[in-house]
Design an enzyme around this catalytic site. Structure first.
Site, PDB file in Angstrom:
ATOM      1  N   GLU A 130       0.849  -1.197   0.000  1.00  0.00           N
ATOM      2  CA  GLU A 130       0.000   0.000   0.000  1.00  0.00           C
ATOM      3  C   GLU A 130       0.881   1.242   0.000  1.00  0.00           C
ATOM      4  OE1 GLU A 130      -3.217   0.531  -0.180  1.00  0.00           O
ATOM      5  OE2 GLU A 130      -4.200  -1.344   0.395  1.00  0.00           O
ATOM      6  N   HIS A 172      -3.554  -2.939  -8.302  1.00  0.00           N
ATOM      7  CA  HIS A 172      -4.776  -3.537  -7.764  1.00  0.00           C
ATOM      8  C   HIS A 172      -5.869  -3.592  -8.830  1.00  0.00           C
ATOM      9  CE1 HIS A 172      -7.702  -3.638  -4.069  1.00  0.00           C
ATOM     10  NE2 HIS A 172      -7.776  -4.728  -4.807  1.00  0.00           N
ATOM     11  N   ASP A 182      -7.049   1.615  -8.080  1.00  0.00           N
ATOM     12  CA  ASP A 182      -5.688   1.987  -7.700  1.00  0.00           C
ATOM     13  C   ASP A 182      -4.649   1.081  -8.362  1.00  0.00           C
ATOM     14  OD1 ASP A 182      -6.954   0.114  -5.754  1.00  0.00           O
ATOM     15  OD2 ASP A 182      -5.011   0.149  -4.755  1.00  0.00           O
TER      16      ASP A 182
END
Length: 199
Positions: A130, A172, A182
């Protein structure tokens, strides 16, 4: 005042004061107890996700690791870590990269299956990273973030013999069945893959 209560003697007090004045270097060494090294990537800080938010495994024995999946948090760094620590959220990733300085937190050990891809097959076969920020705010994608994330991805690829290309380092949005967008249109894939390959 209770007269039966005993107080330390003057001599005992002076001995204690003398001992307190002795430099630590002259005292016998105490044995340090080392804490186990919890991170897989040496530059990461260990900030564990709730054990309710990932699946314990023994990868790559139980599942091969074939992908690195790039995410953008749609949250702040601190809020992302708090979400992963909340047992009710049922979400996690292996790593979170902070925008301003590229600082990396590891939240799930690589041997375990983080719940980040929205696709069980891809969860089992990937490491999720992330990145703090929002897909429509490219100012979050700093030089430090790109550089530190690329170092991390390169190390993961080296560890699991993952090719350093766009077939194996994916967003993603590219996971089958996902409804996520994303890392979004502002993520510079050309720059990122070049950085991953240049370390």
């Amino acid at each position: 005042m209770d007269r039966a209560r005993r107080f330390p003697s003057r001599r005992r007090l002076l001995q204690g004061a003398a001992l307190a004045a002795v430099p630590a270097a002259l005292l016998p060494a105490t044995r340090a107890v080392a804490r186990p090294h919890a991170v897989d990537y040496p530059l990461a800080e260990w900030v564990p996700a709730s054990s309710s938010n990932y699946t314990a495994a023994n990868r790559p024995s139980t599942y091969p690791i074939d992908y690195v999946i790039v995410h953008v948090t749609q949250e702040t760094y601190a809020d992302t870590l708090a979400i992963f620590q909340n047992s009710a959220k049922k979400v996690s990733s292996h790593y979170v990269v902070r925008s301003k300085d590229g600082h990396i937190a590891q939240c799930v050990r690589e041997r375990n299956v983080a719940w980040h891809a929205g696709n069980w097959n891809y969860n089992t076969r990937s490491i999720g990273i992330e990145h703090e920020g929002w897909v429509d705010q490219p100012e979050y994608f700093t030089d430090a973030m790109y550089e530190q994330s690329a170092l991390l991805t390169s190390a993961i690829c080296d560890t699991y013999d993952i090719p350093k290309d766009r077939k194996h380092i994916i967003g993603h949005v590219e996971v089958p069945g996902t409804d996520h967008t994303d890392p979004g249109p502002h993520w510079d894939w050309t720059r990122y893959i070049r950085l991953v390959n240049s370390v």
